[in-house]
Enzyme design. Sequence first.
Site, PDB file in Angstrom:
ATOM      1  N   ASP A 139      45.831  30.009  12.871  1.00  0.00           N
ATOM      2  CA  ASP A 139      46.821  29.348  13.503  1.00  0.00           C
ATOM      3  C   ASP A 139      47.976  28.933  12.163  1.00  0.00           C
ATOM      4  OD1 ASP A 139      45.599  29.659  16.107  1.00  0.00           O
ATOM      5  OD2 ASP A 139      44.842  27.551  15.889  1.00  0.00           O
ATOM      6  N   ARG A 140      49.187  28.731  12.835  1.00  0.00           N
ATOM      7  CA  ARG A 140      50.195  28.388  11.715  1.00  0.00           C
ATOM      8  C   ARG A 140      49.815  27.005  10.972  1.00  0.00           C
ATOM      9  NH1 ARG A 140      53.902  24.378  12.167  1.00  0.00           N
ATOM     10  NH2 ARG A 140      55.771  24.543  10.707  1.00  0.00           N
TER      11      ARG A 140
END
Length: 301
Positions: A139-140
């Site tokens: 995930d970012r």
Amino acid sequence: MYINKESLRLEYQVEAKDAGLKVIDVLATSMNISSRLIRKCKNHKNIFLNHKNGSVNRIVETGDIITMMLDHDENTFEPNPIDVEVLYEDCDIMAVSKPPFLVVHPTKGHPEGTLANALSYHQYQQKQNYKIRFINRLDRDTSGIVLIAKNAYAQQIISEQMQADEVGKHYYAIVEGVLKDDSGTIDLPIDREAELDIKRIVIESGLQSVTHYEVVEKFENHTFIKIELETGRTHQIRVHFSHIGHSIVGDSLYGKPSEWIDRQALHCYEMSFKSPREMEKTSVRCKIPADIESVLKRLRG
């Protein structure tokens, strides 16, 4: 056994156990090459026996050399001057440390400034050019290890290990509350509640998802844990710990924001896999980033 270390050339010396087999059988068994990749290289006339092109039905003898030339698929991402820390690199695999807030792959919302663009710039500096094939993604706002394959063969081998849950995926996390047990397993299925939802939930009709955890340190209202993923579903760790009432600190999607850290306190610190050619266990580690260390310092203080 493989006898070379070139990204686009697979060279194998026939062993006694392979003698009497056809070239195509050695490719599929001892060299672990998929039928799709064999077919592609065969069509491009990129398979050789003792450096001579010909039928893949030729019979091999001990000591013969089978060579497969892989297509040179060029990198298509724009290079952006973003520093990337390389943790491990060989002719087939690269492992890098993804900092928080960096998107892995370009999207409509993030067409540039991604890890892919950073890796493209790294290639430019190294005077290399190969297609960037991501093995895993984060995930970012999750930091840690991302694996990249340098050729189609490596992508096939490590992806097969991923699908068989043979790649070790280890994380550190700080969760809300104090976990009762010092170790445990969360085995609960996960999926979207609706088709277009970003958020995942524990749902009976979901995919089997298994998360193992062990307590590293307990505090008054928080717990520092290490996690091993048996499966690798999207948002798996975040969903599982939110579901049992211990959301990741700073996870605004599955828990609540934190004044101590502006992202979820989740970090992939180790990944292990078998090297594509030698099938030797390889482990890569990545240190805890400063923002998570800062939270731990507060909790210990």
